[in-house]
Design an enzyme around this catalytic site. Structure first.
Site, short mmCIF file in Angstrom:
data_model
loop_
_atom_site.label_atom_id
_atom_site.label_comp_id
_atom_site.label_asym_id
_atom_site.label_seq_id
_atom_site.Cartn_x
_atom_site.Cartn_y
_atom_site.Cartn_z
N GLU A 35 -12.07 49.05 -2.72
CA GLU A 35 -12.77 48.02 -1.97
C GLU A 35 -14.14 48.59 -1.61
O GLU A 35 -14.23 49.69 -1.05
CB GLU A 35 -11.99 47.66 -0.69
N ARG A 270 0.16 59.66 -2.03
CA ARG A 270 -1.25 59.88 -1.73
C ARG A 270 -1.55 61.36 -1.65
O ARG A 270 -0.69 62.16 -1.34
CB ARG A 270 -1.62 59.32 -0.35
N LYS A 280 -11.13 55.25 5.22
CA LYS A 280 -12.54 54.80 5.29
C LYS A 280 -12.88 54.32 6.70
O LYS A 280 -14.01 54.48 7.14
CB LYS A 280 -12.77 53.69 4.27
P1 ATP Z 1 -8.79 53.80 2.90
O1 ATP Z 1 -7.62 53.60 3.82
O2 ATP Z 1 -9.32 55.18 2.89
O3 ATP Z 1 -9.84 52.75 3.10
P2 ATP Z 1 -7.82 52.28 0.80
O4 ATP Z 1 -6.58 52.46 0.04
O5 ATP Z 1 -7.83 51.14 1.76
O6 ATP Z 1 -8.20 53.64 1.47
P3 ATP Z 1 -9.22 51.32 -1.44
O7 ATP Z 1 -10.67 51.27 -1.69
O8 ATP Z 1 -8.46 50.07 -1.36
O9 ATP Z 1 -9.08 52.14 -0.10
O10 ATP Z 1 -8.52 52.32 -2.45
C1 ATP Z 1 -8.68 52.25 -3.85
C2 ATP Z 1 -7.56 52.98 -4.50
O11 ATP Z 1 -7.52 54.34 -4.07
C3 ATP Z 1 -6.22 52.39 -4.14
O12 ATP Z 1 -5.49 52.19 -5.34
C4 ATP Z 1 -5.57 53.40 -3.26
O13 ATP Z 1 -4.18 53.40 -3.42
C5 ATP Z 1 -6.20 54.71 -3.74
N1 ATP Z 1 -6.21 55.72 -2.69
C6 ATP Z 1 -6.76 55.61 -1.47
N2 ATP Z 1 -6.53 56.72 -0.75
C7 ATP Z 1 -5.82 57.57 -1.53
C8 ATP Z 1 -5.25 58.88 -1.36
N3 ATP Z 1 -5.40 59.55 -0.23
N4 ATP Z 1 -4.60 59.43 -2.40
C9 ATP Z 1 -4.46 58.77 -3.56
N5 ATP Z 1 -4.95 57.54 -3.79
C10 ATP Z 1 -5.61 56.93 -2.79
MG MG Z 2 -7.30 49.23 0.51
#
Ligand code: ATP
Ligand code: MG
Length: 564
Positions: A35, A270, A280
């Site tokens: 995102e 993760r 984020k």
């Molecule tokens: P955040 O909570 O940091 O905003 P998010 O999952 O909401 O993370 P996205 O931009 O939606 O952020 O994430 C894009 C991809 O990265 C998703 O498929 C998510 O599962 C993966 N991802 C995010 N954090 C991790 C992590 N710590 N380890 C592995 N994959 C991750």
């Molecule tokens: Mg997300």
């Protein structure tokens, strides 16, 4: 070579089995779906590594998709930064998508669900909706709006779109099963009202699809075959499949080479790291409240922060490989990442001498005008890096820590009466020191052996200690930023006060002035240096000016960190 090339983990096995079973059209299409509401961090780098790595392993394709179905914090700047960071990590995408370009189709799909009696507009408040949904152990209660006619639902749904309702008053729910043990099956919300402009679609929409509805549609419309995500989505998988089934019903699945492409989702754990936070939302808070100097502050776990600090993409990929792919929740020690960084930098970094805590050393038996020269390798790990020549007169800077007035046992460096090697230059024996009124050593005096060119005595005698130095006459002074861990606690979220900000380390950055050998004045951002016997450093991309680099300490030479 990546882990996905060698290890037999469950994702690889899953794809292999699908290919063997002749699913889809025999190709593998994956996607990385961030995102654009912040800068990607090392956790995202892990997902990038998985998504792009698995596509590569099976000669498939990987799409980069902006999962921009949530208008609030998405921007084009974040999109550009994402592209830059993913490219820097070493990956290139086959196709690029914005999920928001699929809003019209998503809307049509939702209307068709309504027409087929598979979705309805609900007016329960969020609290009511949660209460009706209940707990997994007991069946939920159906919403009083569940049995509206398709006509009624369509009319209301269209009003949701055009902004006639306030946020929270109406939502579209899929009509599935209010008694399912899987809570996500109990008529999940698939559209909600958000009266905020979207960075691409402006005010066209007043309601937006929820992740659980949008994500499978995005995958399906792009012809993705294998959709990998993190473990928390495992319980959402039945809903993912439900949406795909509806798309199949509506005849909307992509057909390639006469084969219908049916995306599937699998989940892996993760990446979590000690001494950092990786959401984020929290990183945004650190930036917005000024606890760090932007998203790419060298102490941030963002890809850009790590790059600015001097971490390499190879080291980050190495960490992904070493932590592997599994379904176990785990916490990776930041020290492992630092180890990966040192391992790569040891191979590739250019060696230079720099004195960060200087004290003067004077070679009394070298005439005023005379000079010694040293020829030293630029990188002993890489012969092609060649050598450089350094010049020095009778005055040098050495590190204060390389002198002890009253030496402890096994201290082989500079003490009165002891002979040491000045790296690449000569052998030197300290004869006496000069102190200021406060008792601080200000000058270290001694003599050199004229028959020890390059630091090698003509009689072959053994000299144990070798220290680094810079010429007082030729050295340049530079600003050096010494970074440490941003947080003082292994898990900042477990901070007793309940506020992760209280876990911030009191001093995670220190600025000092160092003396460096003259060649370093021309160092450029993106270059990696080992300051011999000190650590790894890189010019800061923002603060450096031509001829005046500001150095960031990437990592110390050895792990000086003591685990509690
Ligand atoms: P955040 O909570 O940091 O905003 P998010 O999952 O909401 O993370 P996205 O931009 O939606 O952020 O994430 C894009 C991809 O990265 C998703 O498929 C998510 O599962 C993966 N991802 C995010 N954090 C991790 C992590 N710590 N380890 C592995 N994959 C991750
Ligand atoms: Mg997300």
């Amino acid at each position: 070579m990546t882990e996905s090339d060698t290890a037999r983990h469950f994702l690889r096995q899953w794809i292999e089995e699908d290919l063997a079973a002749g699913k889809n059209d025999g190709t593998v299409v994956t996607r990385f779906p961030p995102e654009p509401n912040g800068w990607i961090h090392i956790g995202h780098a892990k997902a990038v590594w998985v998504d792009f790595g698995m596509a590569k392993l099976f000669n498939g394709k990987c799409h980069l998709r902006m999962d921009d179905t949530n208008p609030s914090k998405e921007t084009d700047e974040f999109v550009e930064q994402l592209k830059k960071d993913i490219s820097w990590l070493g990956y290139s995408w086959d196709k690029f998508f914005y999920a928001c370009d699929m809003f019209d189709t998503m809307w049509e799909i939702a209307e068709e669900l309504i027409q087929r009696g598979q979705a309805y507009v609900c007016e329960l408040s969020q609290e009511e909706w949660k209460a009706y949904r209940g707990i997994p152990q007991e069946p939920g209660k159906p919403s009083p709006y569940r049995d509206r006619t398709p006509e009624e639902n369509l009319a209301l749904f269209r009003k949701m779109r055009t902004g006639e309702f306030a946020e929270g008053t109406h939502c579209l729910r899929a009509k599935i099963d209010m008694s399912s043990p899987n809570i996500h099956f109990r008529d999940p919300v698939i559209y909600r009202i958000v009266n905020q402009p979207h960075y691409h679609t402006g005010d066209t929409w007043h309601c937006y699809p929820m992740y659980d509805f949008a994500h499978p549609i995005e995958d399906a419309l792009e012809g993705v075959t294998h959709s990998m995500c993190t473990l928390e989505f495992e319980v959402h998988r039945p809903l993912y499949d439900w949406v795909i089934d509806r798309l199949a019903e509506q005849g909307r699945l992509v057909v390639r080479d006469g084969k219908t492409i049916r995306p599937q989702q699998r989940e892996f754990s993760r990446l979590n790291l000690t001494y950092t936070v990786m959401s984020k939302r929290l990183l945004r808070q650190l930036v917005e409240e000024g606890h760090v100097d932007g998203w790419d502050d060298p102490r941030m776990p963002t890809v850009a922060g790590m790059r600015r600090r001097g971490y390499t993409a190879a080291a980050i990929r190495d960490l992904c490989e070493r932590t592997g792919i599994s379904k176990y929740k785990s916490l990776t020690d930041l020290a492992l990442l630092e180890w990966c960084v040192r391992d790569d930098l040891n191979r590739i970094s250019t060696r230079r001498m720099a004195v960060l805590n200087p004290v003067k050393l004077i070679i009394d038996n070298l005439p005023e005008e005379a000079e010694l020269t040293a020829e030293v390798p630029n990188n002993p790990e890489d012969e092609t890096a060649g050598k450089r020549t350094l010049h020095a007169g009778r005055e040098l800077w050495i590190d204060r820590d390389d002198f002890m007035e009253v030496p402890i046992k096994k201290f082989f460096r500079v003490t009165v009466g002891n002979e040491v090697r000045l790296r690449g230059l000569c052998l030197f024996t300290c004869t006496h020191i000069v102190k200021d009124e406060a008792g601080n050593v200000t000058e270290i005096h001694g003599t050199y052996d004229p028959n020890s060119k390059g630091g090698n005595p003509s009689d072959g005698r053994k000299v144990k200690g070798t220290i680094h130095w810079v010429s007082a006459k030729y050295a340049k002074t530079v600003e050096v930023r010494l970074y440490d861990r941003l947080f003082a606690m292994e898990d900042p979220m477990a901070c007793p006060s309940g506020n992760f900000l209280d876990a911030l380390a009191p001093e995670s950055m220190k600025t000092i002035t160092g003396y460096v050998e003259p060649l370093l004045a021309d160092a450029l951002p993106g270059e990696h240096y080992q300051f011999e016997r000190v650590g790894y450093f890189t010019p800061d991309v923002h603060a450096s000016k031509p001829g005046a680099p500001v150095f960031n300490r990437t990592v110390t030479l050895k792990d000086s960190f003591k685990a509690k």
